[in-house]
Design a protein around this motif. Structure first.
Motif, PDB file in Angstrom:
ATOM      1  N   TYR A 318     -23.421 -46.020   0.989  1.00  0.00           N
ATOM      2  CA  TYR A 318     -24.047 -44.703   1.089  1.00  0.00           C
ATOM      3  C   TYR A 318     -24.780 -44.491   2.409  1.00  0.00           C
ATOM      4  O   TYR A 318     -25.170 -43.368   2.750  1.00  0.00           O
ATOM      5  CB  TYR A 318     -25.029 -44.486  -0.074  1.00  0.00           C
ATOM      6  CG  TYR A 318     -26.354 -45.189   0.074  1.00  0.00           C
ATOM      7  CD1 TYR A 318     -27.435 -44.581   0.703  1.00  0.00           C
ATOM      8  CD2 TYR A 318     -26.542 -46.487  -0.412  1.00  0.00           C
ATOM      9  CE1 TYR A 318     -28.652 -45.227   0.851  1.00  0.00           C
ATOM     10  CE2 TYR A 318     -27.752 -47.144  -0.280  1.00  0.00           C
ATOM     11  CZ  TYR A 318     -28.801 -46.512   0.353  1.00  0.00           C
ATOM     12  OH  TYR A 318     -30.000 -47.160   0.500  1.00  0.00           O
ATOM     13  N   THR A 319     -24.980 -45.560   3.186  1.00  0.00           N
ATOM     14  CA  THR A 319     -25.690 -45.469   4.454  1.00  0.00           C
ATOM     15  C   THR A 319     -25.049 -46.414   5.461  1.00  0.00           C
ATOM     16  O   THR A 319     -24.521 -47.476   5.082  1.00  0.00           O
ATOM     17  CB  THR A 319     -27.181 -45.821   4.296  1.00  0.00           C
ATOM     18  OG1 THR A 319     -27.824 -45.803   5.591  1.00  0.00           O
ATOM     19  CG2 THR A 319     -27.372 -47.205   3.692  1.00  0.00           C
ATOM     20  N   THR A 320     -25.118 -46.055   6.730  1.00  0.00           N
ATOM     21  CA  THR A 320     -24.632 -46.950   7.777  1.00  0.00           C
ATOM     22  C   THR A 320     -25.689 -47.956   8.200  1.00  0.00           C
ATOM     23  O   THR A 320     -25.397 -48.866   8.978  1.00  0.00           O
ATOM     24  CB  THR A 320     -24.180 -46.152   9.013  1.00  0.00           C
ATOM     25  OG1 THR A 320     -25.272 -45.344   9.483  1.00  0.00           O
ATOM     26  CG2 THR A 320     -22.986 -45.264   8.676  1.00  0.00           C
ATOM     27  N   ASP A 321     -26.909 -47.808   7.696  1.00  0.00           N
ATOM     28  CA  ASP A 321     -27.964 -48.777   8.004  1.00  0.00           C
ATOM     29  C   ASP A 321     -27.620 -50.129   7.391  1.00  0.00           C
ATOM     30  O   ASP A 321     -27.170 -50.202   6.241  1.00  0.00           O
ATOM     31  CB  ASP A 321     -29.310 -48.311   7.454  1.00  0.00           C
ATOM     32  CG  ASP A 321     -29.849 -47.084   8.168  1.00  0.00           C
ATOM     33  OD1 ASP A 321     -29.375 -46.795   9.282  1.00  0.00           O
ATOM     34  OD2 ASP A 321     -30.723 -46.408   7.594  1.00  0.00           O
ATOM     35  N   GLN A 322     -27.870 -51.175   8.142  1.00  0.00           N
ATOM     36  CA  GLN A 322     -27.663 -52.519   7.610  1.00  0.00           C
ATOM     37  C   GLN A 322     -28.891 -52.994   6.838  1.00  0.00           C
ATOM     38  O   GLN A 322     -28.765 -53.545   5.737  1.00  0.00           O
ATOM     39  CB  GLN A 322     -27.357 -53.491   8.752  1.00  0.00           C
ATOM     40  CG  GLN A 322     -26.064 -53.193   9.481  1.00  0.00           C
ATOM     41  CD  GLN A 322     -25.793 -54.163  10.606  1.00  0.00           C
ATOM     42  OE1 GLN A 322     -26.566 -55.091  10.855  1.00  0.00           O
ATOM     43  NE2 GLN A 322     -24.686 -53.951  11.305  1.00  0.00           N
ATOM     44  N   VAL A 323     -30.046 -52.786   7.407  1.00  0.00           N
ATOM     45  CA  VAL A 323     -31.304 -53.163   6.767  1.00  0.00           C
ATOM     46  C   VAL A 323     -31.974 -51.890   6.280  1.00  0.00           C
ATOM     47  O   VAL A 323     -32.283 -50.990   7.060  1.00  0.00           O
ATOM     48  CB  VAL A 323     -32.219 -53.926   7.740  1.00  0.00           C
ATOM     49  CG1 VAL A 323     -33.549 -54.268   7.075  1.00  0.00           C
ATOM     50  CG2 VAL A 323     -31.519 -55.191   8.236  1.00  0.00           C
TER      51      VAL A 323
END
Length: 418
Positions: A318-323
């Motif tokens: 749902y997000t491209t953020d890894q952390v």
């Protein structure tokens, strides 16, 4: 080269399309595989994650990506929406023409040249035979029932299969999407390998003796049956609840949050009326929840098999953020390490799930966020395809393309004990 103004235009157009879909004004799709099926396969060159997400938000569906070129299934209306969003879809072939390339089989079965695939009744028979042949290490139960009342069979493999032992558990599930029949063969491969091989392969015996394996070959029995009901492929993806729900957008974590699914019942990525509105996803949720024993989830790792694109994917979609919330750097690094190790064994490409396009309400994200399960999605053979044909590889490849994942399966089983 894409300019910043084009990116902005794509983002604005995608937002408008999302609002339209929520308002229910998106044009209805024609029946899959029917005479009124207007869907076609398009190539969209030079796309990135944002643009592929925008494509899906038009109601179209990205099927595969190679070198930035997205192969897309879309109606003419959806293709026009892509153009309005600043994209350049190029029509390749009609979906009906692609599906008609295979022969006509008997009603309820695969086309004659693909009879190596197992239909639902044959899958149930294979699972029953595995239990009959190996009663000490295999048991057969049901996770629940589908919309049309069919069992969702679950096979357990362990050295004392009739007992609940304090051993790491691993889940393999297949065929959330109806037309992805190669995945069912993947689950049957796992069943055959770990039952028939137990007496002769010390490595398999060690894994079976020290783990509890759960295999669900057909998560979506109604959709799988419908896809071959006429004896010819229909290109059907969803379940059979009304116009159909995309089971892999109906899970509870971040359901409908981020433009990674559709609120339009006619869309291929329709997420349902609410989380768990599809009985099939609710059944798998209840099964996974039931593995919480003494306050701890016993399933430590999982693979959800799909086709196609030859990818190893990990959370979040749902997000491209890894952390982010629910994912520390250490946790992400473990996903990347294990995913990369599995990909080395099968030649797939390892990446975070959102690297393909944004999805929300997927099983992968829920298993990790809710239960801390080291959950991966495998997108199986082929690496890319001309369109719908990628979902229907000839049965001659079944043995090779399922055995191709043997080592990756072993990697995950062993990681579950770490």
């Amino acid at each position: 080269m894409r300019t910043s103004s084009r990116r902005t235009a794509v983002a604005v157009a995608a937002a408008c399309l999302t609002l339209a879909a929520h308002a229910g004004v998106t044009a209805a799709a024609a029946p899959a595989g029917g005479t009124g099926d207007t869907r076609a396969i398009y190539a969209v060159p030079g796309t990135d994650v944002q643009e592929r997400t925008a494509i899906n938000r038009t109601g179209a569906l990205v099927l595969s990506v190679s070198g930035g070129e997205a192969v897309v299934e879309a109606t003419p209306e959806q293709a026009e929406r892509m153009r309005a969003a600043g994209l350049a879809p190029q029509r390749r072939a009609s979906v009906a023409a692609e599906l008609a390339r295979r022969g006509q089989g008997a009603p309820g079965d695969f086309p004659p040249e693909d009879r190596g695939y197992h239909n639902y009744d044959e899958v149930v028979a294979e699972l029953g035979a595995a239990v009959a042949d190996h009663p000490d290490i295999a048991t057969l139960t049901s996770a629940g029932t589908s919309h049309e009342g069919r069992d969702i069979p679950v096979l357990k493999i362990s050295d004392n299969a009739g007992q609940d032992e304090a051993e790491p558990e691993v889940l393999f599930d297949c065929n959330q999407h109806a037309r992805e029949h190669l995945t069912t063969e993947m689950c049957l491969r796992i069943v055959e390998r770990f039952t028939d091989g137990y007496a002769t392969d010390p490595a398999i015996a060690e894994m079976v003796d020290s783990r509890e394996l759960w295999v669900i070959p057909v998560v979506n029995p109604d959709g799988s049956i419908h896809d071959v009901a006429s004896g010819q492929y229909l290109g059907w993806r969803k379940n059979r609840q009304g116009p159909g729900t995309d089971l892999n957008r109906n899970w509870g974590h971040k359901w409908g949050c981020c433009g990674g699914s559709s609120g339009n019942p006619n869309a291929e990525t329709y997420r349902g009326t609410e989380p768990w509105s599809a009985p099939e996803t609710a059944a798998l949720r209840d099964f996974i929840d039931s593995r919480v024993v003494g306050g701890e989830q016993q399933i430590e790792a999982a693979i959800d098999f799909h086709t196609y694109s030859e990818l190893v994917l990990w959370p979040f979609g749902y997000t491209t953020d890894q952390v982010t919330e629910g994912m520390t750097q250490e946790q992400y690094d473990r996903f990347e390490r294990v995913g990369t190790e599995m990909a080395r064994t099968n030649g797939y490409t390892p990446q975070q799930a959102s690297g393909l396009y944004i999805t929300d309400g997927g099983s992968l994200d829920w298993m990790w966020a809710e239960h801390g399960i080291l959950a991966f999605t495998f997108e199986m053979y082929p690496a890319q395809g001309g369109g719908l044909e990628g979902f229907y590889p000839p049965d001659e490849v079944i043995a090779e393309e399922t055995a191709r994942n043997d080592e990756a399966v072993d990697v995950l089983i062993r990681e579950a004990g770490v």
